[in-house]
Design a protein around this motif. Structure first.
Motif, PDB file in Angstrom:
ATOM      1  N   TYR A  34       7.089   3.250   2.014  1.00 20.89           N
ATOM      2  CA  TYR A  34       7.506   4.022   0.851  1.00 20.89           C
ATOM      3  C   TYR A  34       6.575   3.757  -0.333  1.00 20.89           C
ATOM      4  O   TYR A  34       6.142   4.690  -1.015  1.00 20.89           O
ATOM      5  N   ALA A  35       6.242   2.497  -0.564  1.00 17.84           N
ATOM      6  CA  ALA A  35       5.367   2.142  -1.690  1.00 17.84           C
ATOM      7  C   ALA A  35       3.974   2.747  -1.510  1.00 17.84           C
ATOM      8  O   ALA A  35       3.378   3.247  -2.472  1.00 17.84           O
ATOM      9  N   ILE A  36       3.467   2.713  -0.286  1.00 21.26           N
ATOM     10  CA  ILE A  36       2.147   3.296  -0.023  1.00 21.26           C
ATOM     11  C   ILE A  36       2.163   4.798  -0.276  1.00 21.26           C
ATOM     12  O   ILE A  36       1.284   5.338  -0.958  1.00 21.26           O
ATOM     13  N   ASN A  37       3.165   5.492   0.252  1.00 23.04           N
ATOM     14  CA  ASN A  37       3.248   6.942   0.073  1.00 23.04           C
ATOM     15  C   ASN A  37       3.476   7.325  -1.388  1.00 23.04           C
ATOM     16  O   ASN A  37       2.957   8.334  -1.856  1.00 23.04           O
ATOM     17  N   MET A  38       4.236   6.527  -2.112  1.00 20.64           N
ATOM     18  CA  MET A  38       4.428   6.798  -3.541  1.00 20.64           C
ATOM     19  C   MET A  38       3.122   6.615  -4.302  1.00 20.64           C
ATOM     20  O   MET A  38       2.802   7.397  -5.199  1.00 20.64           O
ATOM     21  N   GLY A  39       2.363   5.593  -3.951  1.00 19.34           N
ATOM     22  CA  GLY A  39       1.066   5.371  -4.601  1.00 19.34           C
ATOM     23  C   GLY A  39       0.111   6.520  -4.337  1.00 19.34           C
ATOM     24  O   GLY A  39      -0.587   6.983  -5.244  1.00 19.34           O
ATOM     25  N   ILE A  40       0.082   6.992  -3.092  1.00 19.96           N
ATOM     26  CA  ILE A  40      -0.774   8.138  -2.752  1.00 19.96           C
ATOM     27  C   ILE A  40      -0.345   9.364  -3.529  1.00 19.96           C
ATOM     28  O   ILE A  40      -1.174  10.082  -4.095  1.00 19.96           O
TER      29      ILE A  40
END
Length: 71
Positions: A34-40
Motif C-alpha cells: 500500500y505504501a509503495i503504491n501510494m508513493g507511486i
C-alpha cells in the motif's frame, strides 16, 4: 489529451485501483504494498500536474509571441 493529463490519470489509477483503501488489520506485506503504491500515485499525480502546467505555460507563451502551429 496532453502528456500531463495522461500522467495524472495514471496516477489517479494507482491511487484508486492499486492502492485503494487499506485493510483495517492488514499484514506487514500489505502495508508495504500500500505504501509503495501510494508513493507511486503521489509522484505521478504531482508530476502530471507539473507537466500539464508547463505545457499550458508553453502554449500561452507561443500564442503571445505569435508562434502558432501551422497545419
Amino acid at each position: 489529451m496532453g502528456k500531463g493529463n495522461i500522467i495524472f490519470v495514471i496516477g489517479l489509477y494507482y491511487l484508486i485501483v492499486k492502492a485503494g483503501i487499506p485493510y483495517q488489520d492488514s499484514t506487514e506485506e500489505l502495508r508495504i504494498k500500500y505504501a509503495i503504491n501510494m508513493g507511486i500515485s503521489e509522484t505521478l499525480i504531482i508530476n502530471g500536474f507539473y507537466v500539464f502546467v508547463l505545457g499550458l505555460i508553453g502554449k500561452i507563451v507561443a500564442f503571445v509571441l505569435g508562434l502558432k502551429k501551422h497545419n
